[in-house]
Design a protein around this motif. Structure first.
Motif, PDB file in Angstrom:
ATOM      1  N   LYS A 217      -7.856  43.826   6.608  1.00 14.54           N
ATOM      2  CA  LYS A 217      -9.292  44.100   6.565  1.00 14.54           C
ATOM      3  C   LYS A 217      -9.565  45.425   5.875  1.00 14.54           C
ATOM      4  CE  LYS A 217     -11.452  46.438   9.539  1.00 14.54           C
ATOM      5  NZ  LYS A 217     -12.137  47.119  10.619  1.00 14.54           N
ATOM      6  N   LEU A 218      -8.787  46.445   6.227  1.00 17.06           N
ATOM      7  CA  LEU A 218      -8.995  47.773   5.656  1.00 17.06           C
ATOM      8  C   LEU A 218      -8.767  47.777   4.148  1.00 17.06           C
ATOM      9  CD1 LEU A 218      -7.361  49.981   8.428  1.00 17.06           C
ATOM     10  CD2 LEU A 218      -9.806  49.692   7.952  1.00 17.06           C
ATOM     11  N   ARG A 219      -7.730  47.093   3.691  1.00 14.86           N
ATOM     12  CA  ARG A 219      -7.457  47.019   2.246  1.00 14.86           C
ATOM     13  C   ARG A 219      -8.592  46.310   1.522  1.00 14.86           C
ATOM     14  NH1 ARG A 219      -2.326  46.086   4.045  1.00 14.86           N
ATOM     15  NH2 ARG A 219      -2.597  43.834   3.909  1.00 14.86           N
ATOM     16  N   ALA A 220      -9.025  45.186   2.076  1.00 14.09           N
ATOM     17  CA  ALA A 220     -10.084  44.413   1.432  1.00 14.09           C
ATOM     18  C   ALA A 220     -11.408  45.171   1.440  1.00 14.09           C
ATOM     19  CB  ALA A 220     -10.243  43.052   2.118  1.00 14.09           C
ATOM     20  N   MET A 221     -11.735  45.799   2.551  1.00 15.49           N
ATOM     21  CA  MET A 221     -12.973  46.577   2.637  1.00 15.49           C
ATOM     22  C   MET A 221     -12.948  47.751   1.680  1.00 15.49           C
ATOM     23  SD  MET A 221     -15.419  45.649   4.511  1.00 15.49           S
ATOM     24  CE  MET A 221     -16.125  45.675   6.095  1.00 15.49           C
ATOM     25  N   SER A 222     -11.809  48.419   1.620  1.00 15.13           N
ATOM     26  CA  SER A 222     -11.670  49.550   0.712  1.00 15.13           C
ATOM     27  C   SER A 222     -11.905  49.109  -0.729  1.00 15.13           C
ATOM     28  CB  SER A 222     -10.280  50.167   0.871  1.00 15.13           C
ATOM     29  OG  SER A 222     -10.107  51.220  -0.031  1.00 15.13           O
ATOM     30  N   GLY A 223     -11.346  47.979  -1.091  1.00 13.80           N
ATOM     31  CA  GLY A 223     -11.542  47.446  -2.440  1.00 13.80           C
ATOM     32  C   GLY A 223     -12.988  47.093  -2.713  1.00 13.80           C
TER      33      GLY A 223
ATOM     34  N   GLU B 218     -19.232  50.811  -5.297  1.00 17.50           N
ATOM     35  CA  GLU B 218     -19.493  52.194  -5.719  1.00 17.50           C
ATOM     36  C   GLU B 218     -19.372  52.320  -7.236  1.00 17.50           C
ATOM     37  OE1 GLU B 218     -20.830  55.782  -5.807  1.00 17.50           O
ATOM     38  OE2 GLU B 218     -20.697  54.748  -3.883  1.00 17.50           O
ATOM     39  N   HIS B 219     -18.425  51.626  -7.830  1.00 14.77           N
ATOM     40  CA  HIS B 219     -18.280  51.657  -9.287  1.00 14.77           C
ATOM     41  C   HIS B 219     -19.491  51.018  -9.967  1.00 14.77           C
ATOM     42  CE1 HIS B 219     -16.227  51.898 -13.128  1.00 14.77           C
ATOM     43  NE2 HIS B 219     -16.596  50.650 -13.337  1.00 14.77           N
TER      44      HIS B 219
ATOM     45  N   ALA C 151     -15.531  41.935  -5.905  1.00 19.12           N
ATOM     46  CA  ALA C 151     -16.176  42.410  -4.673  1.00 19.12           C
ATOM     47  C   ALA C 151     -16.383  41.255  -3.707  1.00 19.12           C
ATOM     48  CB  ALA C 151     -17.506  43.095  -4.993  1.00 19.12           C
ATOM     49  N   LEU C 152     -16.881  40.131  -4.207  1.00 20.26           N
ATOM     50  CA  LEU C 152     -17.114  38.976  -3.337  1.00 20.26           C
ATOM     51  C   LEU C 152     -15.805  38.445  -2.758  1.00 20.26           C
ATOM     52  CD1 LEU C 152     -19.920  37.228  -5.399  1.00 20.26           C
ATOM     53  CD2 LEU C 152     -20.146  38.164  -3.076  1.00 20.26           C
TER      54      LEU C 152
END
Length: 127
Positions: A53-59, A65-66, A34-35
């Motif tokens: 950005k979108l890929r990293a934020m989604s991850g 959430e997990h 996450a970090l």
């Protein structure tokens, strides 16, 4: 090589990587992931690289959430309730950061997550 073959290889590789990993170590890897993704998202924001950005934020969102979903609300008592509220706040801040390119919100979430990761690491070394 087909896409299905690549997915099967990745699945087998992940299985080997995590077979000997304790639940504590897996959670530590989630914090690190996450970090790392937050740092990537922050950098992508600064460079105007929206897809990255979108890929990293989604991850990062998925990992947080997990972590939230894995809380044992019954056994964890007040600690689990507090972490649940904190994870919820982090998720809301990241959705805001993603929508508005608010790098300060990403930094805020990383600043909230880092002490949890550090504490989790200390728990592992004290066993």
């Amino acid at each position: 090589m087909s896409y299905a073959a690549v997915r099967q290889y990745q699945s087998a590789s992940n299985s080997v990587l995590f077979d000997d990993t304790s639940p504590h170590q897996l959670t530590a890897k989630l914090f690190d992931g996450a970090l790392s993704r937050l740092a990537t998202a922050r950098g992508a924001m600064a460079c105007g690289e929206t897809p990255s950005k979108l890929r990293a934020m989604s991850g990062a969102l998925a990992i947080i959430e997990h972590l939230r979903a894995c809380l044992d609300m019954q056994a964890g008592g007040a600690i689990s309730r507090n972490l649940d509220a904190l994870y919820d706040y982090m998720l809301r801040r990241l959705v805001h950061a993603n929508a508005t390119n608010d790098a300060a919100a990403v930094d805020e979430v990383a600043g909230l997550l880092r002490p949890l990761a550090d504490a989790w690491e200390r728990i592992g070394t004290s066993r």
